[in-house]
Write a protein that holds these residues in place. Structure first.
Motif, PDB file in Angstrom:
ATOM      1  N   SER A 175      95.219  19.513  24.605  1.00  0.00           N
ATOM      2  CA  SER A 175      94.834  20.625  25.490  1.00  0.00           C
ATOM      3  C   SER A 175      94.021  20.160  26.691  1.00  0.00           C
ATOM      4  CB  SER A 175      94.035  21.671  24.699  1.00  0.00           C
ATOM      5  OG  SER A 175      94.806  22.223  23.660  1.00  0.00           O
ATOM      6  N   TYR A 206      95.908  19.025  18.716  1.00  0.00           N
ATOM      7  CA  TYR A 206      96.041  20.117  19.680  1.00  0.00           C
ATOM      8  C   TYR A 206      94.888  20.117  20.679  1.00  0.00           C
ATOM      9  CZ  TYR A 206      95.706  24.864  21.538  1.00  0.00           C
ATOM     10  OH  TYR A 206      95.578  25.946  22.374  1.00  0.00           O
ATOM     11  N   GLU A 219      97.625  24.338  17.220  1.00  0.00           N
ATOM     12  CA  GLU A 219      97.614  25.522  18.072  1.00  0.00           C
ATOM     13  C   GLU A 219      97.679  26.792  17.223  1.00  0.00           C
ATOM     14  OE1 GLU A 219      99.961  26.752  22.082  1.00  0.00           O
ATOM     15  OE2 GLU A 219     101.209  26.406  20.309  1.00  0.00           O
TER      16      GLU A 219
END
Length: 505
Positions: free
Chosen positions: A98, A94, A57
């Motif tokens: 997500s 990530y 991130e």
């Protein structure tokens, strides 16, 4: 009469295997792929995966790779250098997370594990030239991660796949493609670069040494360049300290890991009966030593040590059967009367028997997974300070303070955006990486060895302490007069440090 019945039973078994061996093989093979997927989606170890997601991130949102600490309030205050050698996995972790949170992470783990198993079979088939041997060796990987260790949302899951792919490419003399995979692998998981070097040494050192040199140079193709080499060297300097406090770096207790022990015993069996070349003994033996040296290295047994000796397994089985099985009086009598042992019957019986031993526990695991409602990973209140973290995020005076939390909870705090003191990126807080700090030892000396916590509180100006009630450290400090409880739930407690006392009694 009993002997005739036994002979008839063996003959029937022989005919059944010969008639249905294609179906039997396909049943086992696709069953293994299915079980690999189940083990993947039902993974239950996140630990470092929490902060890997946050690394990804950070990189995506800031469009930069960190060279200094960005998660520890102590590390940021000291501007501690950090080699984020798993940065590319962080981005992948990530992006996957997500999509749909832990659901997409679980599906990702299932797919990757299937690819590992399929690629491992391809490598074993290439080297052994026998699909049954490839099948049984592949199964050892599956049962190992089902019964002895757990798949984790960590870079090793990608590294295992890329290591196997590298071996397949080198088996086919596709050196350039293998080099590209190594470069990719180093950026996913820089800490395993010695494994790639060993693999290239095995395939190229004495016949295509230029590619071995190219592999050494290829490892430098990463954001930290030669820092990757220095990372491992520095890690070795502090390994005794890490082995003392971090379980996965401790010496492997093989008596508790029966599958791993069985693999090692089987490899030794192949050494004895298979007339294995010295080169293969040395290289496979090096991975056995790695696996014994720490729990973290166990995966190298099924994905590297076994493939190295698998070309000799059939020879070893034949020699064992000739020397021990066929000398049995009953077997000798049966061979004279009826030629039921012609061909590969005994080997089929041994391999299918081993496959059943391996696969039955995995089938039971899969059955329980569906029976229990196909539960995937979720954050458990008793394992992670879920409610305590919510409280901290509602109180900025705690979040922005010098907060002390347990090493095992640090990953989750980072995941929830709370700066930690010392966390599981242990190298950051060791003098071999950052000369002016010894925070890792200070923390462990206090919170694990249970020495006077006031020294730690004073030295690092600790203002709040988040600690789980299951830890011994909690029982040690819960009655201290200079600590007051500001938050408490059934599993965790937050203490505020009210004032300084020279000595705590």
């Amino acid at each position: 009469m009993k002997i005739i019945n036994r002979i008839s039973a063996f003959a029937a078994l022989k005919n059944f295997i010969e008639d249905y061996k294609e179906y039997i093989f396909n049943l086992f093979f696709f069953g293994c792929l299915f079980i690999a997927f189940i083990y993947g989606i039902s993974f239950n170890v996140m630990n470092d995966g929490f902060w890997h997601i946050k690394v990804g991130e950070y990189i995506v949102k800031n469009k930069t790779i960190p060279y200094h600490d960005v998660f520890s309030w102590y590390g940021m205050s000291k501007n501690l250098e950090w080699t984020s050698h798993e940065w590319l996995f962080g981005i992948l972790a990530y992006l996957v997370y997500s999509i749909k949170g832990f659901i997409s992470a679980a599906i990702f783990m299932g797919i990757i594990n299937v690819l590992i198993v399929f690629s491992l079979y391809k490598l074993l088939r290439i080297r052994s030239k026998n699909r049954w041997i490839a099948l049984i060796c592949m199964s050892s990987y599956i049962v190992m991660f089902g019964s002895e260790t757990s798949l984790a949302y960590r870079p090793i899951i990608v590294s295992m796949l890329l290591i196997i792919v590298t071996c397949i490419l080198l088996e086919k003399n596709k050196y350039i493609a293998a080099l590209l995979v190594v470069i990719l692998g180093i950026n996913f998981h820089g800490g395993v670069y010695p494994i790639y070097i060993i693999i290239f040494a095995y395939y190229t050192l004495f016949k295509n040494y230029k590619y071995f040199i190219a592999a050494l140079l290829g490892i430098l193709v990463n954001p930290y360049i030669y820092g990757i080499y220095l990372y491992t060297i520095r890690s070795m300097n502090e390994m005794d300290l890490q082995k003392r406090y971090i379980n996965e770096w401790r010496v492997t207790q093989l008596y508790d890991l029966k599958v791993s022990l069985t693999i090692i015993i089987f490899i030794v069996f192949v050494y004895i009966f298979g007339r294995v070349k010295l080169k293969d003994i040395l290289f496979s033996g090096s991975f056995i030593i790695l696996a014994i040296s720490s729990v973290r290295q166990i995966p190298f047994l099924p994905i590297l040590a076994l493939p190295l000796v698998c070309p000799y397994i059939e020879r070893a089985l034949n020699e064992f059967i000739r020397s021990y099985v066929f000398k049995n009086k009953f077997v000798r009598y049966t061979r004279l009367k009826i030629k039921i042992f012609r061909g590969n019957l005994v080997k089929y019986v041994i391999i299918i028997g081993l496959e059943l031993v391996f696969i039955i526990p995995s089938v039971m695991y899969s059955y329980d997974f569906f029976k229990d409602g196909m539960k995937i990973f979720s954050v458990n209140d008793s394992d992670c300070p879920v409610h305590a973290v919510e409280y901290i995020n509602r109180h900025p005076e705690i979040k922005s303070s010098h907060l002390l939390s347990h090493y095992n909870d640090s990953q989750y705090l980072i995941f929830r955006g709370i700066p930690t003191f010392v966390d599981s990126r242990a190298d950051l807080f060791l003098p071999s990486f950052n000369k002016d700090t010894n925070a890792f030892y200070d923390f462990m000396h206090t919170c694990i060895d249970l020495n006077n916590p006031q020294d730690l509180i004073n030295k690092y100006d600790i203002k709040y302490i988040l600690i789980g009630k299951s830890y011994s450290f909690y029982n040690m400090i819960k009655s201290y007069e200079n600590l007051s409880v500001v938050y408490e739930d059934p599993d965790y407690c937050i203490f505020k440090v009210n004032y300084y006392i020279g000595n705590i009694y």
